[in-house]
Design a protein around this motif. Sequence first.
Motif, mmCIF file in Angstrom:
data_model
loop_
_atom_site.group_PDB
_atom_site.id
_atom_site.type_symbol
_atom_site.label_atom_id
_atom_site.label_comp_id
_atom_site.label_asym_id
_atom_site.label_seq_id
_atom_site.Cartn_x
_atom_site.Cartn_y
_atom_site.Cartn_z
ATOM 1 N N VAL A 217 -18.640 -40.675 -22.132
ATOM 2 C CA VAL A 217 -18.787 -39.918 -20.888
ATOM 3 C C VAL A 217 -20.130 -40.221 -20.242
ATOM 4 O O VAL A 217 -20.220 -40.390 -19.013
ATOM 5 C CB VAL A 217 -18.635 -38.407 -21.154
ATOM 6 C CG1 VAL A 217 -18.952 -37.600 -19.902
ATOM 7 C CG2 VAL A 217 -17.228 -38.093 -21.645
ATOM 8 N N ALA A 218 -21.190 -40.302 -21.053
ATOM 9 C CA ALA A 218 -22.510 -40.647 -20.516
ATOM 10 C C ALA A 218 -22.492 -42.018 -19.861
ATOM 11 O O ALA A 218 -23.074 -42.216 -18.776
ATOM 12 C CB ALA A 218 -23.558 -40.593 -21.627
ATOM 13 N N GLN A 219 -21.817 -42.971 -20.494
ATOM 14 C CA GLN A 219 -21.716 -44.312 -19.901
ATOM 15 C C GLN A 219 -20.966 -44.262 -18.572
ATOM 16 O O GLN A 219 -21.355 -44.936 -17.600
ATOM 17 C CB GLN A 219 -21.005 -45.255 -20.867
ATOM 18 C CG GLN A 219 -21.819 -45.602 -22.106
ATOM 19 C CD GLN A 219 -21.039 -46.472 -23.071
ATOM 20 O OE1 GLN A 219 -19.936 -46.109 -23.506
ATOM 21 N NE2 GLN A 219 -21.592 -47.623 -23.419
ATOM 22 N N ALA A 220 -19.895 -43.471 -18.527
ATOM 23 C CA ALA A 220 -19.128 -43.353 -17.291
ATOM 24 C C ALA A 220 -19.959 -42.723 -16.180
ATOM 25 O O ALA A 220 -19.960 -43.204 -15.036
ATOM 26 C CB ALA A 220 -17.866 -42.529 -17.544
ATOM 27 N N LEU A 221 -20.688 -41.665 -16.497
ATOM 28 C CA LEU A 221 -21.540 -41.020 -15.488
ATOM 29 C C LEU A 221 -22.634 -41.960 -15.004
ATOM 30 O O LEU A 221 -22.985 -41.977 -13.819
ATOM 31 C CB LEU A 221 -22.158 -39.749 -16.075
ATOM 32 C CG LEU A 221 -21.230 -38.542 -16.232
ATOM 33 C CD1 LEU A 221 -21.896 -37.462 -17.070
ATOM 34 C CD2 LEU A 221 -20.856 -37.984 -14.855
ATOM 35 N N ALA A 222 -23.194 -42.732 -15.942
ATOM 36 C CA ALA A 222 -24.272 -43.653 -15.567
ATOM 37 C C ALA A 222 -23.776 -44.747 -14.628
ATOM 38 O O ALA A 222 -24.549 -45.271 -13.815
ATOM 39 C CB ALA A 222 -24.879 -44.277 -16.826
ATOM 40 N N ALA A 223 -22.483 -45.099 -14.739
ATOM 41 C CA ALA A 223 -21.945 -46.191 -13.923
ATOM 42 C C ALA A 223 -21.482 -45.744 -12.537
ATOM 43 O O ALA A 223 -21.170 -46.597 -11.692
ATOM 44 C CB ALA A 223 -20.780 -46.847 -14.668
ATOM 45 N N LEU B 146 -28.253 -41.796 -20.097
ATOM 46 C CA LEU B 146 -28.124 -41.289 -18.733
ATOM 47 C C LEU B 146 -29.391 -41.537 -17.933
ATOM 48 O O LEU B 146 -29.336 -41.939 -16.763
ATOM 49 C CB LEU B 146 -27.814 -39.782 -18.769
ATOM 50 C CG LEU B 146 -26.382 -39.369 -19.070
ATOM 51 C CD1 LEU B 146 -26.298 -37.886 -19.360
ATOM 52 C CD2 LEU B 146 -25.458 -39.745 -17.908
ATOM 53 N N HIS B 147 -30.536 -41.313 -18.569
ATOM 54 C CA HIS B 147 -31.811 -41.442 -17.856
ATOM 55 C C HIS B 147 -32.201 -42.898 -17.634
ATOM 56 O O HIS B 147 -32.499 -43.311 -16.499
ATOM 57 C CB HIS B 147 -32.905 -40.726 -18.640
ATOM 58 C CG HIS B 147 -34.261 -40.832 -18.018
ATOM 59 N ND1 HIS B 147 -34.599 -40.169 -16.855
ATOM 60 C CD2 HIS B 147 -35.362 -41.547 -18.381
ATOM 61 C CE1 HIS B 147 -35.850 -40.460 -16.530
ATOM 62 N NE2 HIS B 147 -36.333 -41.290 -17.444
ATOM 63 N N HIS B 148 -32.222 -43.683 -18.699
ATOM 64 C CA HIS B 148 -32.774 -45.039 -18.600
ATOM 65 C C HIS B 148 -31.806 -46.036 -17.982
ATOM 66 O O HIS B 148 -32.235 -46.983 -17.314
ATOM 67 C CB HIS B 148 -33.202 -45.527 -19.999
ATOM 68 C CG HIS B 148 -34.296 -44.712 -20.593
ATOM 69 N ND1 HIS B 148 -35.574 -44.682 -20.074
ATOM 70 C CD2 HIS B 148 -34.305 -43.871 -21.666
ATOM 71 C CE1 HIS B 148 -36.336 -43.870 -20.801
ATOM 72 N NE2 HIS B 148 -35.588 -43.362 -21.762
ATOM 73 N N PHE C 229 -28.768 -31.986 -16.299
ATOM 74 C CA PHE C 229 -29.024 -33.290 -15.677
ATOM 75 C C PHE C 229 -28.676 -33.249 -14.199
ATOM 76 O O PHE C 229 -27.714 -32.594 -13.798
ATOM 77 C CB PHE C 229 -28.177 -34.386 -16.339
ATOM 78 C CG PHE C 229 -28.463 -34.592 -17.793
ATOM 79 C CD1 PHE C 229 -29.404 -35.515 -18.223
ATOM 80 C CD2 PHE C 229 -27.793 -33.843 -18.765
ATOM 81 C CE1 PHE C 229 -29.663 -35.711 -19.571
ATOM 82 C CE2 PHE C 229 -28.035 -34.037 -20.101
ATOM 83 C CZ PHE C 229 -28.979 -34.966 -20.527
ATOM 84 N N GLU C 230 -29.468 -33.967 -13.412
ATOM 85 C CA GLU C 230 -29.161 -34.153 -12.007
ATOM 86 C C GLU C 230 -29.337 -35.623 -11.653
ATOM 87 O O GLU C 230 -30.189 -36.316 -12.250
ATOM 88 C CB GLU C 230 -30.081 -33.311 -11.113
ATOM 89 C CG GLU C 230 -29.785 -31.821 -11.198
ATOM 90 C CD GLU C 230 -30.659 -31.009 -10.241
ATOM 91 O OE1 GLU C 230 -31.547 -31.611 -9.581
ATOM 92 O OE2 GLU C 230 -30.456 -29.780 -10.149
ATOM 93 N N PRO C 231 -28.543 -36.141 -10.722
ATOM 94 C CA PRO C 231 -28.714 -37.538 -10.327
ATOM 95 C C PRO C 231 -30.052 -37.733 -9.631
ATOM 96 O O PRO C 231 -30.506 -36.879 -8.875
ATOM 97 C CB PRO C 231 -27.539 -37.795 -9.396
ATOM 98 C CG PRO C 231 -27.094 -36.461 -8.936
ATOM 99 C CD PRO C 231 -27.440 -35.482 -10.011
ATOM 100 N N SER C 232 -30.681 -38.854 -9.915
ATOM 101 C CA SER C 232 -31.939 -39.159 -9.263
ATOM 102 C C SER C 232 -31.709 -39.513 -7.804
ATOM 103 O O SER C 232 -30.709 -40.146 -7.454
ATOM 104 C CB SER C 232 -32.628 -40.325 -9.971
ATOM 105 O OG SER C 232 -33.713 -40.804 -9.215
ATOM 106 N N ALA C 233 -32.624 -39.084 -6.966
ATOM 107 C CA ALA C 233 -32.518 -39.416 -5.543
ATOM 108 C C ALA C 233 -32.663 -40.903 -5.306
ATOM 109 O O ALA C 233 -32.232 -41.436 -4.280
ATOM 110 C CB ALA C 233 -33.587 -38.651 -4.757
ATOM 111 N N THR C 234 -33.233 -41.621 -6.281
ATOM 112 C CA THR C 234 -33.476 -43.057 -6.124
ATOM 113 C C THR C 234 -32.499 -43.903 -6.928
ATOM 114 O O THR C 234 -32.670 -45.094 -7.088
ATOM 115 C CB THR C 234 -34.900 -43.420 -6.552
ATOM 116 O OG1 THR C 234 -35.068 -43.042 -7.943
ATOM 117 C CG2 THR C 234 -35.924 -42.669 -5.717
ATOM 118 N N ALA C 235 -31.445 -43.254 -7.508
ATOM 119 C CA ALA C 235 -30.498 -44.008 -8.341
ATOM 120 C C ALA C 235 -29.805 -45.080 -7.532
ATOM 121 O O ALA C 235 -29.414 -44.888 -6.379
ATOM 122 C CB ALA C 235 -29.452 -43.059 -8.943
#
Length: 445
Positions: A376-382, A409-411, A438-444
């Motif tokens: 799930v973390a991998q899916a959210l990161a993508a 998620l972070h790195h 967790f929140e998405p980064s504004a710079t993601a």
Amino acid sequence: MPETRSYTLDIESLDLDGQGIAHHDGKVVFVDGALTGERVVARVTRRKPSYDKAQAETILRASAQRTTPPCPHFGVCGGCAMQHLDVAAQMAVKQRALEDALAHLGKVRPDQILPAMQGPAWGYRHRARLSVRLVPKKGGVLVGFRERRSSYVADIRECRVLPPHVSALLLPLRGLVGGLSRPDRIPQIEVAVGDQATALCLRHLEPLTDADLRRLRDFGEQHRVVWWLQPKGPETAHPLDPAQVDALAYALPAYGLRMHYRPADFTQVNPFINQALIARALTLLAVRPEDRVADLFCGLGNFSLPLATQARRVVGIEGSETLVARAREDAARQGLADRTEFTKLNLFEVDAEWLRGLGYFDRMLIDPPREGAFAVAQALAALAPAERPRRVVYVSCNPATLARDAGYLHHVGGWVLKAAGAVNMFPHTAHVESIAVFEPSATAA
């Protein structure tokens, strides 16, 4: 150095098994019965190439946080590891364990440390698996937890972390099982305490006789317990009296709900902390009436149904068909079927394409087992920035896998760990529950 040798040690810290950590001749020593800051005389019990095990024999300088364990079986019974440590200090140990795991394993630090969550220190354990063993040398049947670091069943006569009425059953259960036709074929009794009933699920490896069933019924009437029988796997568990199939439930009064379950279903051990944890999770999610929310590893709907009282739509996903069915039943029973959707799926084998296919979620709650939620973390990161939930709350029962998932998620995904804190779901034990935001980064990207 012979194993019977004793020497003086200064205890530097405490591990999650409640053992003091010291050094002697360049070697780590784990000391049972010692606390941080203490000076003790310890006897070596086991030697390994990289560490020694020892037992504290004399406390030369005691910690101010040392307490007298109220349980007469502490130190022998493996159910608790930290009764000799003040409860507030136990919480500090668990909070440090969480922070250390995030920093060292995940290489991430939360922007905010959440206040520790604590509840009653005694009588909190409403779920337990009691081991049963016929031991003629000890007078017959033993019922309780296993001895510390041993497969033997401890000879306990009371348990302070169980509700008093369940603790009072330990000795009567010995007599009951001892009087059954095959006491040597009863390996365990599962305890489940609801708000209006207490269920005991008897695992039996041989068929029960009519006389056995009469004994169980008589015991149930005398002690006001509901018997379930489990001849094989958890799916075979069934009530001795079919009319009592729905006797187990726990209330969530803040949301006007009663959650129904069976003895073999997963529910939280500590109902007091569970209610507080639900409240904190929903507060941290900041759900709005128009939100569509995902509840991953939803179980029987412990978070899903409270969420459904606040959100437009809740999608619960769980790997157990049994728990999915239970969640659907309770949603219908409590008038939430039109705001909920429950699906069975193996969440350890998902990807971003699957997550996109579910449609957009404003918020997401993740409550995985000890293995964590790496897929799930991998899916959210993508996910692309526009596809990401505004906030994710992750409830964890294992700091190591939370740290792994948080680090990814972070790195890799650019998510920000906004907050994290420990939850004392199991006082006096090494178990660390926690919650993270967790929140998405504004710079993601």
